[in-house]
Design an enzyme around this catalytic site. Structure first.
Site, PDB file in Angstrom:
ATOM      1  CG  ASP A 151      45.521  36.972  36.255  1.00 16.22           C
ATOM      2  OD1 ASP A 151      46.199  36.036  35.788  1.00 16.22           O
ATOM      3  OD2 ASP A 151      44.285  37.038  36.114  1.00 16.22           O
ATOM      4  CG  HIS A 176      43.036  36.700  29.419  1.00 20.27           C
ATOM      5  ND1 HIS A 176      42.026  36.296  30.249  1.00 20.27           N
ATOM      6  CD2 HIS A 176      44.113  35.932  29.720  1.00 20.27           C
ATOM      7  CE1 HIS A 176      42.473  35.309  31.033  1.00 20.27           C
ATOM      8  NE2 HIS A 176      43.729  35.085  30.730  1.00 20.27           N
TER       9      HIS A 176
END
Length: 598
Positions: A317, A244
């Site tokens: 993702d 992330h």
């Protein structure tokens, strides 16, 4: 909730688009009909179908003003209905923080509103609604829906039957509220205790054990007619960087990948997995270009498609994560992902930039419409398999009959009882008796609820122990207790017969360790409950009893309380090794370790 007339009219629109007449289609469209549909779509419609996008609000047409403002700022539209009209998106992902998931009945209304908005478009298609409902520490739909143990807890239970039951229950409840694609299970093999992003989201560190549980959960979900998604290909289990916020590099050799990371994905493919999610990781042994796997043709086409023989949907993702944005701009990422072999482009930071970039890539000849058509066929096949063409809507009655019903909640408790792992029990101290230790103090970390559970953990544990015959008082001390907080806890312990401490990712320098040491020094019986990573026990050499719960959701904490009280036996076995704190090259507790009361 749309009226019956609206539902029939919209569904007939799908049938008309498929040239199947004017009534709701009674079966699953085959490839010939789907290809015919694709051939009549415009380029903007085709591009839109490839995107799965977030949108703020509890309603498709009438969200709160704050959500309208957030949508205008981030997407340039006011509502989900406007998002669909402008960009023709094929998928929408629900998030708690986007205010999509207040309660099951509201979610069902939102799902129906989204379907209605899409089906009313020219050549309107049903939307594939998705979310991350892994259970354990990652959930988007909270109570009163059934919340089940997370992957590492299930790994500790070791039961493939339980994994399949979990998938079935979770799938039935998701389908009832209109969510047909779940980004679960995690197929990563967690071999790095320092992994900041996977950890307890993984079933464990043993490839074969993970593979068996992945395949079982897939069977449960897909038996409930919800698409499961194995993630994060080619394997995110051995990293100390969170994708992330950074760009992890996996240093496994090709041979290690074959024997470790690939095993659960192969099992998922054998089980008929509907979708596979890519990882924003660099894996030089599989592709030495420096590109993330999400943008890697050698990994997604060469290995996943050609070597592993997978022809289902490949979803990225989130494209807002730093791991995929490090090397290329947000306009290049979606184009490169499609060139690599991706089908669904998940949650780009700027949809307008990403959408226009794909359109331009086709107009400029970098991408062909035939390439888009390949992905469109896979996506529409999945929508057809999930019966979105002939049954796009859900009912409020179905929500009431399915979501959070007593049978599901009881099964969640039964599964959780088989996961709690007893690692230390000197004396033995456990189980505690309400006659001998009637007054309990529950202290410890209170991380924010991961999934709409009751929380905070100290309060949930105290309430569960009180219900079991103790008098338990909660005192939150946090994840980094100050000296004054520790002193308050030590003072409060003087009036207790025993102390329960919830620990959360304890390190050698973390003051949670000092808290446990000072409580133990009082001479009061102290029981530590690791409410996330089981590795905490290595940092707590003085504690006389320690349990691993693997999550701080209510279902796991209640199970731990029942083990502490002796109402159930501790049956969980470590699905990962715990290394020594003073020498991480040596194992303190091996895979399969777990004490019992017998």
């Amino acid at each position: 909730m749309p009226s019956r007339r609206t539902v029939l009219a919209a569904t007939a629109g799908v049938s008309a688009a498929l040239a199947l007449g004017t009534t709701a289609y009674a079966g699953t469209p085959d490839d010939k009909k789907l290809r015919s549909l694709i051939s009549r779509m415009t380029l903007p419609e085709k591009v839109g179908q490839l995107f799965v996008m977030r949108v703020y609000g509890h309603s498709a047409t009438a969200p709160d003003q704050a959500d309208i403002d957030a949508n205008l700022k981030e997407i340039g539209v006011r509502t989900a209905a406007e998002l669909i009209a402008r960009y023709h998106v094929g998928g929408i992902i629900y998030f708690t923080w986007a205010h999509n998931t207040r309660d099951p009945h509201q979610i069902a209304d939102l799902s129906n509103g989204i379907q209605k908005a899409s089906l009313e478009q020219p050549r309107g298609l049903p939307v594939l609604i998705s979310t991350d409902q892994e259970h354990g520490i990652v959930c988007r739909v909270g109570a009163p829906a059934t919340l089940l143990p997370g992957a590492m807890a299930v790994g500790a239970g070791g039961s493939r039957k339980d994994a399949r039951t979990l998938g079935r229950i979770a799938g039935q409840e998701l389908r009832a509220i209109g969510i047909r694609q779940n980004y679960s299970p995690v197929a990563d093999v967690n071999v790095n205790p320092a992994n900041p992003v996977i950890g307890v989201r993984s079933f464990g560190s043993e490839a074969d054990a993970v593979a068996g549980l992945v395949a079982s959960e897939v069977a449960g979900y897909q038996g409930a007619k919800v698409a499961a998604t194995a993630k994060h290909f080619p394997g995110h289990g051995d990293t100390a960087v969170d994708s992330h916020y950074g760009f992890p590099v996996i240093t496994h050799t090709r041979e290690v990948w074959e024997e470790l990371d690939a095993v659960p994905f192969r099992a998922a493919i054998r089980a008929g997995i509907d979708s596979i999610m890519t990882a924003h990781i660099q894996f030089p042994a599989l592709d030495d270009s420096g590109d993330p796997a999400t943008l890697s043709s050698p990994i997604l086409t060469g290995i996943l498609r050609e070597e592993l023989g997978y022809d289902g949907v490949v979803v990225t993702d989130s494209l807002g994560m730093e791991g995929v944005r490090t090397k290329y701009g947000d306009d290049r990422v979606p184009v490169l992902a499609l060139k690599a072999g991706v089908d669904q482009l998940l949650n780009p930071p700027n949809l307008d930039v990403a959408w226009k970039a794909v359109v331009k890539a086709v107009e400029d000849g970098e991408l062909t419409e035939a390439r888009l058509d390949e992905s469109l066929l896979r996506i529409l096949r999945l929508k057809a398999k999930l019966r979105l063409f002939d049954a796009p809507y859900v009912s409020q009655g179905g929500v009431t009959r399915t979501v959070g019903i007593p049978a599901h909640l009881a099964e969640a408790d039964r599964i959780a009882e088989r996961t709690t792992t007893l690692l230390v029990n000197d004396g033995p101290l456990l189980p505690l008796s309400a006659r001998e230790h009637p007054k309990l103090l529950v202290v410890g970390a209170d991380p924010a609820s991961p999934s709409g559970t009751t929380g905070p953990p100290t309060g949930v544990l105290a309430a569960a122990l009180t219900a079991l015959g103790f008098t338990a008082t909660a005192l939150s001390t946090g994840t980094a207790p100050s000296a004054a907080t520790i002193a308050r806890a030590v003072a409060a312990a003087q009036d207790a017969d025993a102390v329960i401490v919830g620990t959360y990712n304890v390190t050698a320098t973390n003051s949670q360790k000092t808290l446990v040491e000072q409580l133990t020094a009082t001479g009061k019986p102290v029981v530590a409950v690791a409410i996330r990573n089981p590795y905490d026990v290595a940092q707590l050499p003085t504690v006389p009893a320690c349990l691993a719960a693997y999550s701080w959701t209510d279902v796991e904490l209640r199970a731990a309380a029942r083990v502490i009280a002796g109402r159930v036996e501790p049956r969980g076995k470590l699905p990962v090794p715990v290394q020594r704190a003073d020498d991480p090259t040596r194992v303190l507790y091996p895979v399969g370790f777990g004490l019992s009361y017998e």
